[in-house]
Write a protein that holds these residues in place. Structure first.
Motif, PDB file in Angstrom:
ATOM      1  N   SER A   3      39.941  62.059  13.084  1.00 41.24           N
ATOM      2  CA  SER A   3      39.154  61.939  14.313  1.00 41.24           C
ATOM      3  C   SER A   3      39.813  62.705  15.461  1.00 41.24           C
ATOM      4  O   SER A   3      41.013  62.989  15.437  1.00 41.24           O
ATOM      5  CB  SER A   3      39.004  60.468  14.704  1.00 41.24           C
ATOM      6  N   ILE A   4      38.996  63.020  16.475  1.00 39.33           N
ATOM      7  CA  ILE A   4      39.513  63.682  17.668  1.00 39.33           C
ATOM      8  C   ILE A   4      40.541  62.794  18.367  1.00 39.33           C
ATOM      9  O   ILE A   4      41.548  63.264  18.894  1.00 39.33           O
ATOM     10  CB  ILE A   4      38.366  64.031  18.631  1.00 39.33           C
ATOM     11  N   GLU A   5      40.313  61.484  18.352  1.00 41.08           N
ATOM     12  CA  GLU A   5      41.249  60.559  18.987  1.00 41.08           C
ATOM     13  C   GLU A   5      42.623  60.636  18.320  1.00 41.08           C
ATOM     14  O   GLU A   5      43.651  60.627  18.996  1.00 41.08           O
ATOM     15  CB  GLU A   5      40.719  59.127  18.912  1.00 41.08           C
ATOM     16  N   THR A   8      44.263  63.849  19.445  1.00 42.01           N
ATOM     17  CA  THR A   8      44.713  63.732  20.836  1.00 42.01           C
ATOM     18  C   THR A   8      45.996  62.907  20.932  1.00 42.01           C
ATOM     19  O   THR A   8      46.933  63.263  21.654  1.00 42.01           O
ATOM     20  CB  THR A   8      43.615  63.105  21.702  1.00 42.01           C
ATOM     21  N   LEU A  72      42.459  72.135  19.453  1.00 39.74           N
ATOM     22  CA  LEU A  72      41.328  71.270  19.113  1.00 39.74           C
ATOM     23  C   LEU A  72      41.149  70.168  20.155  1.00 39.74           C
ATOM     24  O   LEU A  72      40.022  69.870  20.581  1.00 39.74           O
ATOM     25  CB  LEU A  72      41.539  70.657  17.732  1.00 39.74           C
ATOM     26  N   ALA A  73      42.252  69.553  20.595  1.00 42.07           N
ATOM     27  CA  ALA A  73      42.184  68.481  21.587  1.00 42.07           C
ATOM     28  C   ALA A  73      41.659  69.016  22.913  1.00 42.07           C
ATOM     29  O   ALA A  73      40.845  68.370  23.584  1.00 42.07           O
ATOM     30  CB  ALA A  73      43.560  67.853  21.771  1.00 42.07           C
ATOM     31  N   GLN A  75      39.694  71.725  23.388  1.00 43.22           N
ATOM     32  CA  GLN A  75      38.284  72.067  23.249  1.00 43.22           C
ATOM     33  C   GLN A  75      37.405  70.824  23.266  1.00 43.22           C
ATOM     34  O   GLN A  75      36.304  70.829  23.818  1.00 43.22           O
ATOM     35  CB  GLN A  75      38.067  72.865  21.966  1.00 43.22           C
ATOM     36  N   SER A  76      37.901  69.739  22.669  1.00 42.14           N
ATOM     37  CA  SER A  76      37.146  68.491  22.650  1.00 42.14           C
ATOM     38  C   SER A  76      36.965  67.940  24.054  1.00 42.14           C
ATOM     39  O   SER A  76      35.874  67.505  24.444  1.00 42.14           O
ATOM     40  CB  SER A  76      37.866  67.462  21.774  1.00 42.14           C
ATOM     41  N   PHE A  79      34.531  70.056  26.088  1.00 44.19           N
ATOM     42  CA  PHE A  79      33.157  69.740  25.714  1.00 44.19           C
ATOM     43  C   PHE A  79      32.716  68.432  26.370  1.00 44.19           C
ATOM     44  O   PHE A  79      31.609  68.319  26.905  1.00 44.19           O
ATOM     45  CB  PHE A  79      33.053  69.621  24.195  1.00 44.19           C
ATOM     46  N   GLU A  80      33.595  67.441  26.345  1.00 41.21           N
ATOM     47  CA  GLU A  80      33.270  66.137  26.919  1.00 41.21           C
ATOM     48  C   GLU A  80      33.042  66.243  28.418  1.00 41.21           C
ATOM     49  O   GLU A  80      32.096  65.657  28.959  1.00 41.21           O
ATOM     50  CB  GLU A  80      34.393  65.147  26.617  1.00 41.21           C
ATOM     51  N   SER A 157      43.977  69.793  30.360  1.00 39.60           N
ATOM     52  CA  SER A 157      42.837  70.080  29.498  1.00 39.60           C
ATOM     53  C   SER A 157      41.511  70.082  30.242  1.00 39.60           C
ATOM     54  O   SER A 157      40.541  70.648  29.760  1.00 39.60           O
ATOM     55  CB  SER A 157      42.788  69.047  28.361  1.00 39.60           C
TER      56      SER A 157
END
Length: 296
Positions: A3-5, A8, A72-73, A75-76, A79-80, A157
């Motif tokens: 997961s993204i979490e 992170t 990746l973290a 970019q996530s 996006f959020e 970020s």
């Protein structure tokens, strides 16, 4: 599935080398951060951190994974920030943070150009240091910050950046100064009184460490008045031109290290502004004005 979490949590623990510090930064319980890392390790079948005293030391595989995990973290979160940015209503006032090395002419040009397109918007201009400015941009308290670029253009970020170009600085002293009119070396300057703005010192700019004899001044106006009496300083050429024209100040020529008097200029903005057509237009307008000015 990873997961993204989990990613992170991994990147934050890696950067801070501490589960406790990571939990504070992520606003999560320490046990939650540890559980996410443990789940990631179980899923991959590898160990990511070893505990040495109070530090979480990354393993060799963690070092290999970190660059991609960080990307990746980031970019996530980008996006959020954009996707879930709430509608802010009609924009009537913006705050623009800047530092003391940015030419006043440029700031004035930005002010008049933005108001020409959006005359209903009030602009607050606030001089702050780089760290506070980026924090305020990330928190949404500042609309943008125009600051020196110091290598890392992605300090947080939630902040985007636009490279505006290079701001040309110069070395200046009083017209009647004992400093020579011919090109001078850094060694000669290092023993002469250097006047430094508090803002430049806070931002850690290269030219603030030249002389062993320096004085810090918070007001640019006071610095110029002091400069007329003694010492030397580094400043935007455009800001000093009126005093040169009056015969009060002259420019010093430097023998070596011309990069000492050039400073990258970067516009930082909150990524949520990309969700607003109006905010995006203002940022694009400011960026284009600045780029054109700095090319001159």
């Amino acid at each position: 599935m990873i997961s993204i979490e989990q990613v992170t949590c991994f990147t934050t623990v890696y950067e801070l080398q501490s589960y406790s510090a990571a939990s504070v930064q992520l606003n999560k319980a320490r046990s939650t951060v540890r559980e996410r890392i443990n789940a990631l390790e179980d899923l991959m079948g590898i160990e990511l951190f070893t505990i040495e005293g109070k530090k979480a030391q990354p393993t060799s595989i963690a070092h290999r994974l970190y660059p991609r995990a960080r990307l990746l973290a980031r970019q996530s979160l980008e996006f959020e920030n954009i996707a879930f940015s709430a509608y802010k209503g009609e924009l009537s006032r913006i705050s623009i943070y800047h530092d003391s090395s940015t030419p006043v002419q440029l700031l004035s040009l930005i002010d008049s150009s933005v108001k020409q397109k959006h005359n209903e918007i009030a602009i607050d201009w606030l001089q702050k240091d780089r760290n506070e400015s980026l924090k305020r941009v990330e928190d949404g308290d500042a609309f943008i910050a125009i600051m020196p670029g110091l290598g890392n253009l992605h300090p947080t970020s939630g902040v985007g950046n636009i490279n505006l170009g290079t701001c040309e600085l110069g070395l200046f002293t009083a017209q009647r100064s004992s400093l020579p009119n011919h090109p001078i070396s850094i060694a000669e300057l290092s023993v002469e009184l250097q006047l430094i703005t508090e803002n430049d010192r806070s931002n850690g700019l290269r030219h603030t460490n030249v002389s062993c004899h320096s004085e810090i001044v918070s007001s640019k106006t006071l610095l110029i008045e002091k400069l007329k009496q003694s010492g030397w300083t580094v400043s935007a050429k455009a800001d000093m031109q009126p005093y040169i024209d009056k015969g009060e100040i002259r420019q010093l020529n430097l023998i070596e290290a011309p990069e000492l008097i050039r400073q990258d200029c970067v516009l930082f903005y909150n990524l949520s502004s990309e969700a607003s057509e109006l905010e995006s237009d203002i940022i694009a307008t400011i960026a284009q004005i600045a780029k054109n000015y700095l090319k001159r």
